[in-house]
Design a protein around this motif. Structure first.
Motif, PDB file in Angstrom:
ATOM      1  N   PRO A   1     -10.311  11.761  59.936  1.00  0.00           N
ATOM      2  CA  PRO A   1     -11.034  13.040  59.813  1.00  0.00           C
ATOM      3  C   PRO A   1     -10.387  13.975  58.802  1.00  0.00           C
ATOM      4  O   PRO A   1      -9.160  14.022  58.667  1.00  0.00           O
ATOM      5  CB  PRO A   1     -10.944  13.613  61.226  1.00  0.00           C
ATOM      6  N   THR A   2     -11.209  14.714  58.070  1.00  0.00           N
ATOM      7  CA  THR A   2     -10.722  15.769  57.186  1.00  0.00           C
ATOM      8  C   THR A   2     -11.676  16.958  57.300  1.00  0.00           C
ATOM      9  O   THR A   2     -12.751  16.852  57.894  1.00  0.00           O
ATOM     10  CB  THR A   2     -10.665  15.328  55.710  1.00  0.00           C
ATOM     11  N   LYS A   3     -11.302  18.083  56.702  1.00  0.00           N
ATOM     12  CA  LYS A   3     -12.143  19.272  56.760  1.00  0.00           C
ATOM     13  C   LYS A   3     -13.471  19.076  56.031  1.00  0.00           C
ATOM     14  O   LYS A   3     -14.467  19.731  56.347  1.00  0.00           O
ATOM     15  CB  LYS A   3     -11.393  20.468  56.159  1.00  0.00           C
ATOM     16  N   LYS A   4     -13.503  18.203  55.054  1.00  0.00           N
ATOM     17  CA  LYS A   4     -14.726  17.986  54.289  1.00  0.00           C
ATOM     18  C   LYS A   4     -15.580  16.841  54.808  1.00  0.00           C
ATOM     19  O   LYS A   4     -16.717  16.667  54.369  1.00  0.00           O
ATOM     20  CB  LYS A   4     -14.379  17.735  52.816  1.00  0.00           C
ATOM     21  N   GLY A   5     -15.030  16.059  55.719  1.00  0.00           N
ATOM     22  CA  GLY A   5     -15.784  14.923  56.236  1.00  0.00           C
ATOM     23  C   GLY A   5     -14.867  13.758  56.557  1.00  0.00           C
ATOM     24  O   GLY A   5     -13.639  13.852  56.448  1.00  0.00           O
ATOM     25  N   THR A   6     -15.480  12.648  56.953  1.00  0.00           N
ATOM     26  CA  THR A   6     -14.720  11.475  57.386  1.00  0.00           C
ATOM     27  C   THR A   6     -14.377  10.576  56.211  1.00  0.00           C
ATOM     28  O   THR A   6     -15.237  10.233  55.396  1.00  0.00           O
ATOM     29  CB  THR A   6     -15.530  10.671  58.422  1.00  0.00           C
ATOM     30  N   LEU A   7     -13.104  10.185  56.149  1.00  0.00           N
ATOM     31  CA  LEU A   7     -12.655   9.151  55.218  1.00  0.00           C
ATOM     32  C   LEU A   7     -12.548   7.834  55.982  1.00  0.00           C
ATOM     33  O   LEU A   7     -12.435   7.826  57.211  1.00  0.00           O
ATOM     34  CB  LEU A   7     -11.300   9.511  54.614  1.00  0.00           C
TER      35      LEU A   7
ATOM     36  N   VAL B   1      -5.749  14.945  52.828  1.00  0.00           N
ATOM     37  CA  VAL B   1      -4.785  14.562  53.868  1.00  0.00           C
ATOM     38  C   VAL B   1      -3.389  15.092  53.539  1.00  0.00           C
ATOM     39  O   VAL B   1      -2.383  14.577  54.018  1.00  0.00           O
ATOM     40  CB  VAL B   1      -4.758  13.027  54.074  1.00  0.00           C
ATOM     41  N   GLY B   2      -3.349  16.128  52.693  1.00  0.00           N
ATOM     42  CA  GLY B   2      -2.093  16.813  52.428  1.00  0.00           C
ATOM     43  C   GLY B   2      -1.185  16.136  51.435  1.00  0.00           C
ATOM     44  O   GLY B   2       0.029  16.422  51.404  1.00  0.00           O
TER      45      GLY B   2
ATOM     46  N   PHE C   1      -0.748  12.440  58.425  1.00  0.00           N
ATOM     47  CA  PHE C   1      -2.102  12.921  58.655  1.00  0.00           C
ATOM     48  C   PHE C   1      -2.710  12.257  59.892  1.00  0.00           C
ATOM     49  O   PHE C   1      -2.296  11.181  60.322  1.00  0.00           O
ATOM     50  CB  PHE C   1      -2.994  12.692  57.422  1.00  0.00           C
ATOM     51  N   GLU C   2      -3.705  12.934  60.447  1.00  0.00           N
ATOM     52  CA  GLU C   2      -4.339  12.493  61.674  1.00  0.00           C
ATOM     53  C   GLU C   2      -5.227  11.276  61.442  1.00  0.00           C
ATOM     54  O   GLU C   2      -5.967  11.205  60.464  1.00  0.00           O
ATOM     55  CB  GLU C   2      -5.200  13.626  62.257  1.00  0.00           C
TER      56      GLU C   2
ATOM     57  N   ASP D   1      -3.631  12.764  68.376  1.00  0.00           N
ATOM     58  CA  ASP D   1      -2.193  12.783  68.102  1.00  0.00           C
ATOM     59  C   ASP D   1      -1.695  11.480  67.489  1.00  0.00           C
ATOM     60  O   ASP D   1      -0.488  11.334  67.243  1.00  0.00           O
ATOM     61  CB  ASP D   1      -1.414  13.097  69.382  1.00  0.00           C
ATOM     62  N   ILE D   2      -2.578  10.546  67.239  1.00  0.00           N
ATOM     63  CA  ILE D   2      -2.213   9.313  66.530  1.00  0.00           C
ATOM     64  C   ILE D   2      -2.272   9.607  65.034  1.00  0.00           C
ATOM     65  O   ILE D   2      -3.319   9.955  64.496  1.00  0.00           O
ATOM     66  CB  ILE D   2      -3.159   8.155  66.893  1.00  0.00           C
ATOM     67  N   ARG D   3      -1.119   9.498  64.383  1.00  0.00           N
ATOM     68  CA  ARG D   3      -1.011   9.920  62.995  1.00  0.00           C
ATOM     69  C   ARG D   3      -0.433   8.806  62.117  1.00  0.00           C
ATOM     70  O   ARG D   3       0.279   7.927  62.616  1.00  0.00           O
ATOM     71  CB  ARG D   3      -0.124  11.172  62.883  1.00  0.00           C
ATOM     72  N   ALA D   4      -0.771   8.865  60.854  1.00  0.00           N
ATOM     73  CA  ALA D   4      -0.144   8.000  59.860  1.00  0.00           C
ATOM     74  C   ALA D   4       1.003   8.789  59.253  1.00  0.00           C
ATOM     75  O   ALA D   4       0.784   9.741  58.498  1.00  0.00           O
ATOM     76  CB  ALA D   4      -1.159   7.604  58.790  1.00  0.00           C
ATOM     77  N   THR D   5       2.211   8.408  59.616  1.00  0.00           N
ATOM     78  CA  THR D   5       3.396   9.148  59.190  1.00  0.00           C
ATOM     79  C   THR D   5       4.398   8.181  58.573  1.00  0.00           C
ATOM     80  O   THR D   5       4.849   7.245  59.231  1.00  0.00           O
ATOM     81  CB  THR D   5       4.051   9.867  60.383  1.00  0.00           C
ATOM     82  N   THR D   6       4.727   8.399  57.325  1.00  0.00           N
ATOM     83  CA  THR D   6       5.670   7.519  56.637  1.00  0.00           C
ATOM     84  C   THR D   6       6.212   8.220  55.396  1.00  0.00           C
ATOM     85  O   THR D   6       5.513   9.034  54.780  1.00  0.00           O
ATOM     86  CB  THR D   6       4.984   6.203  56.205  1.00  0.00           C
ATOM     87  N   PRO D   7       7.446   7.913  55.001  1.00  0.00           N
ATOM     88  CA  PRO D   7       7.948   8.424  53.721  1.00  0.00           C
ATOM     89  C   PRO D   7       7.465   7.589  52.539  1.00  0.00           C
ATOM     90  O   PRO D   7       7.677   7.959  51.390  1.00  0.00           O
ATOM     91  CB  PRO D   7       9.470   8.308  53.888  1.00  0.00           C
TER      92      PRO D   7
END
Length: 295
Positions: A189-195, A217-218, A231-232, A236-242
């Protein structure tokens, strides 16, 4: 003595409940313990009486074998498949259509399309015999525990028991190459729509976001090297990685093992449904990208 019949009645009434508590869990069709392959997973498969080790690549679309394997299985590759990878690069070659039987975990299936690949073209993959794509599991429900390296082909009963404790995940089935390929994208999800990001176990070290949507997605679409992502995907399931990048892609994005390794994912490949949950055993720390590329 006049109380004995009542006592027996209570005893017998309690027995079904006790038996229900000790009933064995619903059995799946197959449980496959995969083998670690660098930052990814491979599984043993048998084709035409010979066992080999095949990379599990949920983003591959199709299952791929060597020309020698295809010949041994009775197929003379013919025609032409044409496909595009996520960067838009075109590839093509002959194929075997629904003629190769592949056995994994005691289950034999025939992918609607099997392509050809030379794994030795990449020296680090020379010990592999090919690639298993999701089209091998056509019409089935399969669960991947990417933390433990376990693939489960679910029965109706085991599927129901499995997903009871999981969260529905919104997905789409991707069918390229005249419907013979099969991959999965999940909603972001994003503010402009679904990716829609592809779930790609063949991508061992990164999360990829296409330049035109990176800011949603920042992420910075102008940064050439790697950058962090957070990003969500679902609540609360997020894609988080360096280890994320923003290349010029022909899809919205790609969730590789930095995301998948943290979750258990069940995919109904007949109905286009999916569920996600935490693994029974917490995943090991991720291998930094700099170390992963050396493996």
């Amino acid at each position: 003595m006049k109380f004995l019949p009542g006592a027996l009645a209570l005893l017998f009434a309690a027995m079904p409940a006790a038996e229900a508590q000790t009933a064995p869990p619903a059995a799946p069709e197959a449980v496959i313990q995969m083998k670690p392959w660098r930052t990814r997973w491979a599984m043993e498969a048998e084709i035409a009486g010979k066992k080999g080790l095949y990379l599990l690549d949920t983003g591959a679309g199709i299952t791929l074998v060597s020309r020698e394997t295809a010949t041994r299985a009775g197929c003379t590759p013919w025609g032409r498949l044409t496909g595009y990878n996520m960067m838009g690069n075109r590839s093509q070659g002959p194929h075997c259509a629904d003629s190769i039987a592949i056995t994994v975990g005691g289950i034999t299936a025939r992918p609607p399309i099997t392509g050809l690949i030379n794994m030795a073209a990449e020296p680090r993959n020379a010990a592999l015999d090919g690639v298993i794509g999701l089209n091998l599991f056509e019409g089935r429900t399969v669960t991947f525990d990417f933390a433990a390296g376990i693939a489960t082909i679910e029965s109706d009963a085991s599927r129901a028991a499995r997903v009871a404790g999981m969260r529905p995940l919104r997905i789409r089935l991707k069918r390229e190459i005249d419907g013979g390929a099969l991959a999965v994208t999940t909603a972001v999800p994003t503010k402009k729509g679904t990716l829609w990001f592809e779930l790609d176990s063949g991508n061992g070290g990164t999360v990829l976001v296409s330049q035109p949507v990176a800011e949603l997605v920042g992420m910075d679409p102008k940064q050439e090297g790697k950058q962090p992502a957070d990003f969500e995907v679902l609540g609360d399931i997020r894609a988080t990685t360096p280890d994320a990048f923003t290349p010029d892609m022909i899809m919205d994005g790609n969730l590789g093992m930095p995301f998948l390794r943290n979750w258990v994912v069940t995919i109904d490949l007949a109905r286009g449904l999916a569920w996600i949950g935490k693994p029974p055993v917490p995943p090991k720390p991720a291998i930094p990208l700099e170390e992963a590329v050396k493996q």
